[in-house]
Enzyme design. Sequence first.
Site, mmCIF file in Angstrom:
data_model
loop_
_atom_site.group_PDB
_atom_site.id
_atom_site.type_symbol
_atom_site.label_atom_id
_atom_site.label_comp_id
_atom_site.label_asym_id
_atom_site.label_seq_id
_atom_site.Cartn_x
_atom_site.Cartn_y
_atom_site.Cartn_z
ATOM 1 C CG ASP A 48 -2.638 -28.080 -6.693
ATOM 2 O OD1 ASP A 48 -3.213 -27.953 -7.791
ATOM 3 O OD2 ASP A 48 -2.069 -27.130 -6.114
ATOM 4 C CE1 TYR A 53 1.354 -22.946 -3.837
ATOM 5 C CE2 TYR A 53 0.997 -25.286 -4.178
ATOM 6 C CZ TYR A 53 0.529 -23.996 -4.191
ATOM 7 O OH TYR A 53 -0.774 -23.777 -4.554
ATOM 8 C CE LYS A 82 -1.639 -24.606 -8.577
ATOM 9 N NZ LYS A 82 -1.046 -25.203 -7.375
ATOM 10 C CG HIS A 114 0.579 -20.094 -9.102
ATOM 11 N ND1 HIS A 114 1.462 -20.778 -8.328
ATOM 12 C CD2 HIS A 114 -0.533 -19.953 -8.340
ATOM 13 C CE1 HIS A 114 0.908 -21.041 -7.149
ATOM 14 N NE2 HIS A 114 -0.290 -20.543 -7.136
#
Length: 288
Positions: A48, A53, A82, A114
């Site tokens: 994930d 990120y 996302k 997200h």
Amino acid sequence: MSDPQHSVLLNTGSRMPLVGLGTGKLRGLETIMLSVDAALAAGYRHFDTAAVYRNEVEIGQALRELLPKHGLLRADIFVTSKLGPRDQGPMAPAACQRSLDQLGLEYIDLFLVHEPGTEGLRVEDPQNSANRAQSWTALEDFHSRGKFRAIGVSNYTVRHLEEVLASCKVPPAVLQVEFHPRLVQTELRALCAQRGVCFEAFSSLGSGALLSDPAVLEVAKGCGRTVAQVLLRWAVQQGIPVLPKSCNASRVRENGQLFDFELSQEDMDKLTGLDCGQRYDLDPTSVA
Ligand code: A2P
């Protein structure tokens, strides 16, 4: 853990493994290679990531390099990414393609919005809602072209989820939210169950805060497992997928060992009884 029984059936007809490696805190190719390698060796088949990120490139590279080492093909794993809050609305189509390009994948198994808000807008701005609708249309387009096998949302409240369910062409397959014994999300879980949306957990350890909870420690002592395993097992025993994140190879392995023990009903109830609505991550409640 790579056993297909340890997975949930999505409303797309595909299966999603119950345990995925959360990668929110993983930065740098060396750390990512180490965690992904440990995860694949321990049987994780679900990874994930997210645009925010800032590790999609490294996750893609790690998977490309490590899958052959573990005798696996792309089709053997499930990858989630996302759409970031800065890309909500008109920017969404370009951002969807960017995630595919950065990961270096032909398709993404699950792609989520997200969070309900747009970066730079005030939470009460009604444009948040208009942008979400536009983002969802972009996700539906990528889904119809086979680029996103399933689409869903993250950090949505009941109100945000009802909004997308009322206006969508393709309903969300997954809702990913913060979920642990101090935040049991009863209303959201009921809505998901009623509308065929898979409820998925992040921050199962309460960002670490639950690791020192005396009640959880007592359950862990009683069943001879670690506190992290108890918290993760509490979710998967309810059929809820979890996404433990760790930069440490032995903790990655530990977090994957969830299917060789069971919590008693008494322990399950004791953990659920810790609910106090406590969040350790963002609170999306007031986003218009
Ligand atoms: P680390 O990367 O040093 O292992 P959450 O998923 O609730 O946000 O919690 C993630 C945090 O919990 C990370 O800081 C991670 O640190 C830590 N963590 C992950 N797995 C374990 C574990 N099995 N035991 C103790 N801490 C853990």
